[in-house]
Design a protein around this motif. Structure first.
Motif, mmCIF file in Angstrom:
data_model
loop_
_atom_site.group_PDB
_atom_site.id
_atom_site.type_symbol
_atom_site.label_atom_id
_atom_site.label_comp_id
_atom_site.label_asym_id
_atom_site.label_seq_id
_atom_site.Cartn_x
_atom_site.Cartn_y
_atom_site.Cartn_z
ATOM 1 N N THR A 17 9.994 10.640 10.170
ATOM 2 C CA THR A 17 9.224 10.016 11.241
ATOM 3 C C THR A 17 9.811 8.645 11.519
ATOM 4 O OG1 THR A 17 7.215 11.172 10.554
ATOM 5 C CG2 THR A 17 6.945 9.263 11.989
ATOM 6 N N SER A 18 10.224 8.408 12.742
ATOM 7 C CA SER A 18 10.868 7.149 13.108
ATOM 8 C C SER A 18 9.912 5.973 12.941
ATOM 9 C CB SER A 18 11.354 7.211 14.557
ATOM 10 O OG SER A 18 12.278 8.262 14.743
ATOM 11 N N GLN A 19 10.408 4.924 12.290
ATOM 12 C CA GLN A 19 9.660 3.678 12.109
ATOM 13 C C GLN A 19 10.661 2.527 12.109
ATOM 14 O OE1 GLN A 19 5.795 3.027 10.826
ATOM 15 N NE2 GLN A 19 6.270 4.131 12.703
ATOM 16 N N ALA A 74 16.923 -2.199 12.386
ATOM 17 C CA ALA A 74 17.371 -1.243 11.368
ATOM 18 C C ALA A 74 16.764 0.118 11.659
ATOM 19 C CB ALA A 74 16.957 -1.703 9.965
ATOM 20 N N PRO A 75 17.557 1.188 11.517
ATOM 21 C CA PRO A 75 16.994 2.534 11.648
ATOM 22 C C PRO A 75 16.198 2.884 10.393
ATOM 23 C CG PRO A 75 19.324 2.651 11.061
ATOM 24 C CD PRO A 75 18.996 1.200 11.233
ATOM 25 N N VAL A 76 14.909 3.095 10.557
ATOM 26 C CA VAL A 76 14.008 3.322 9.427
ATOM 27 C C VAL A 76 13.184 4.579 9.694
ATOM 28 C CG1 VAL A 76 12.154 2.343 7.998
ATOM 29 C CG2 VAL A 76 13.871 0.824 9.033
ATOM 30 N N TYR A 77 12.919 5.324 8.612
ATOM 31 C CA TYR A 77 12.144 6.562 8.741
ATOM 32 C C TYR A 77 11.159 6.673 7.584
ATOM 33 C CZ TYR A 77 15.822 7.635 12.031
ATOM 34 O OH TYR A 77 16.692 7.567 13.091
ATOM 35 N N VAL A 78 9.970 7.182 7.896
ATOM 36 C CA VAL A 78 9.022 7.582 6.864
ATOM 37 C C VAL A 78 9.381 9.005 6.476
ATOM 38 C CG1 VAL A 78 6.604 7.954 6.287
ATOM 39 C CG2 VAL A 78 7.235 6.110 7.861
ATOM 40 N N TYR A 116 4.969 10.578 -4.782
ATOM 41 C CA TYR A 116 6.246 9.951 -4.446
ATOM 42 C C TYR A 116 6.430 9.880 -2.928
ATOM 43 C CZ TYR A 116 11.166 8.664 -4.930
ATOM 44 O OH TYR A 116 12.370 7.999 -4.887
ATOM 45 N N TYR A 117 5.803 10.780 -2.220
ATOM 46 C CA TYR A 117 5.890 10.802 -0.757
ATOM 47 C C TYR A 117 4.532 10.433 -0.174
ATOM 48 C CZ TYR A 117 9.938 13.506 -2.186
ATOM 49 O OH TYR A 117 11.091 13.913 -2.815
ATOM 50 N N PRO A 118 4.538 9.635 0.901
ATOM 51 C CA PRO A 118 5.701 9.243 1.709
ATOM 52 C C PRO A 118 6.513 8.119 1.061
ATOM 53 C CG PRO A 118 3.741 8.196 2.569
ATOM 54 C CD PRO A 118 3.275 9.119 1.475
ATOM 55 N N LYS A 119 7.741 7.978 1.535
ATOM 56 C CA LYS A 119 8.615 6.867 1.167
ATOM 57 C C LYS A 119 9.304 6.392 2.438
ATOM 58 C CE LYS A 119 12.658 9.750 0.097
ATOM 59 N NZ LYS A 119 13.707 10.062 -0.873
ATOM 60 N N LEU A 120 9.891 5.215 2.395
ATOM 61 C CA LEU A 120 10.630 4.677 3.536
ATOM 62 C C LEU A 120 12.124 4.752 3.254
ATOM 63 C CD1 LEU A 120 8.750 1.420 4.665
ATOM 64 C CD2 LEU A 120 8.820 3.627 5.815
ATOM 65 N N VAL A 121 12.881 5.169 4.258
ATOM 66 C CA VAL A 121 14.338 5.270 4.158
ATOM 67 C C VAL A 121 14.970 4.458 5.275
ATOM 68 C CG1 VAL A 121 16.283 6.839 4.502
ATOM 69 C CG2 VAL A 121 14.445 7.477 2.955
ATOM 70 N N VAL A 122 15.915 3.612 4.913
ATOM 71 C CA VAL A 122 16.705 2.850 5.882
ATOM 72 C C VAL A 122 18.077 3.493 5.941
ATOM 73 C CG1 VAL A 122 17.524 0.570 6.583
ATOM 74 C CG2 VAL A 122 15.479 0.775 5.132
#
Length: 383
Positions: A53-55, A69-73, A98-104
């Motif tokens: 999910t785009s964030q 920064a391109p970030v996703y949940v 552990y989920y959700p987590k944030l990924v850059v």
């Protein structure tokens, strides 16, 4: 009086005009372009049911975009190429989520590059700190377990490492252009054994009546794109993987990123039998997807490696990054290069345990790279 930067997270890159996003320092990396990230969103590869999910993070002052920064949940760990399944399992065994987590990072793309994209003249050190703090605060707001920067540049990893951020190392195999004037010049740099192997594999493809040609994205027709998507799906099915990318995404590449797309298409008896999708940046070629409809001896090596290396030499590109993993690349002139990721975990007990694990893992990787260096395919004077 200087206005302090403001941070916010947005659920689509469409919020930022393409010219504004692309005006940031992308370091010549095509995967960071507005067109690529928007294609992922609008073709259904991210958002919706994908588990991404785009964030995206925006840092602004007085209406001016300083950094992004391109970030996703994330609701899973697929498509990242920095594997944390063991961490997720440990959380689950402890009765934690552990989920959700944030990924850059860029979805499905193990390519190193800047993760915080900066406006000209922006203070990178200060903005990296601002971004790190904003991401942790956003993760806490979302009750996410962690934040992960995937494949940041070495410079940005160095700036962020320390404090709450744990650094992890990995490696890929990259081909470097040492000023070769031709493919034969490159072959001459290899040991006799490796040189014979490459020539034999190329000859086997030619003797099968197959020709592999370069098709720039600007010249690729609908038939080439349809074939490439078919090759991608064939490979995914063969390996039991998840088909992250949709046919609409491939079509969007041809429409909006034709200037940096390079198809390597194998033709036999007038029809496409295999293909490899590459994106070309300012100084590098990036191999991403390949497939074929039948097994032909050495066709994978010719399509994914040798013809791509020829293209790099002809185009004056500095390197070729052929994707993640693959020790078989070493004998074909691809040498190990260190990659990085950075991690923040909300649960202190697990942060301490992961820190201990990463210290041990880093030592093992250093020993492994030393071992690989002993098996360089290049003649001693060239290695």
């Amino acid at each position: 009086m200087t206005t302090a930067p403001q941070t916010r997270f947005v659920d689509s890159i469409k919020v930022v005009p393409a010219a504004t996003w692309n005006g940031l320092d992308l370091a010549g990396n095509p995967f960071l372009r507005h067109e690529f990230l928007l294609a992922l969103e609008e073709s259904g590869c991210v958002d919706g049911r994908s588990g991404w999910t785009s964030q995206h993070l925006l840092i602004e002052t007085a209406g001016r975009l300083l950094a992004a920064a391109p970030v996703y949940v994330k609701q899973h760990s697929y498509g990242e190429y920095v594997f944390d399944w063991a961490w997720a399992n440990a959380y689950q065994r402890a009765g934690l989520r552990y989920y959700p987590k944030l990924v850059v990072g860029v979805p499905f793309t193990p390519v190193t590059g800047p993760r915080l994209l900066l406006a000209p003249g922006a203070d990178e050190s200060a903005l990296m700190t601002t971004a790190g703090e904003a991401l942790i605060a956003h993760a806490q707001l979302l009750q996410a377990s962690s934040v992960h920067w995937l494949f940041p540049s070495t410079k940005q990893a160095d700036r962020l490492q320390g404090g709450q951020w744990l650094r992890r190392s990995g490696h890929q195999f990259h081909w470097e252009n040492r000023g070769y004037g031709s493919f034969d010049d490159y072959l001459a740099a290899l040991t006799a054994e490796k040189r014979k192997k490459v020539r034999r594999e190329r000859r086997q493809v030619a003797e099968a009546g197959i020709r592999v040609g370069v098709v720039p994205g600007s010249e690729a027709g609908a038939d080439a794109w349809a074939a490439m998507y078919g090759f991608y799906r064939t490979t995914v099915a063969r390996h039991g993987a998840i088909p992250y990318l949709t046919e609409a995404f491939f079509q969007r590449l041809g429409e909006t990123l034709a200037d940096c797309t390079v198809l390597l298409m194998a033709v036999r008896d007038g029809r496409y039998v295999a293909g490899a999708l590459n994106l070309q940046g300012a100084d590098a070629l990036y191999g991403r997807y390949w497939g074929c409809h039948a097994d032909y001896h050495s066709l994978h090596f010719e399509t994914c490696y040798y013809r791509a290396i020829e293209h790099c030499i002809d185009s004056g590109l500095a390197r070729f990054e052929a994707g993640a993993q693959g020790e078989h690349k070493l004998s074909r002139g691809f040498l190990p290069v260190e990659t990085h990721s950075l991690h923040w975990l909300a649960e202190p007990r697990f942060a301490d345990a992961v820190a201990d694990y990463l210290a041990e893992e880093t030592g093992e990787l250093e020993r492994y790279r030393d071992l690989l260096a002993e098996h360089s395919p290049f003649r001693r004077a060239e290695s």
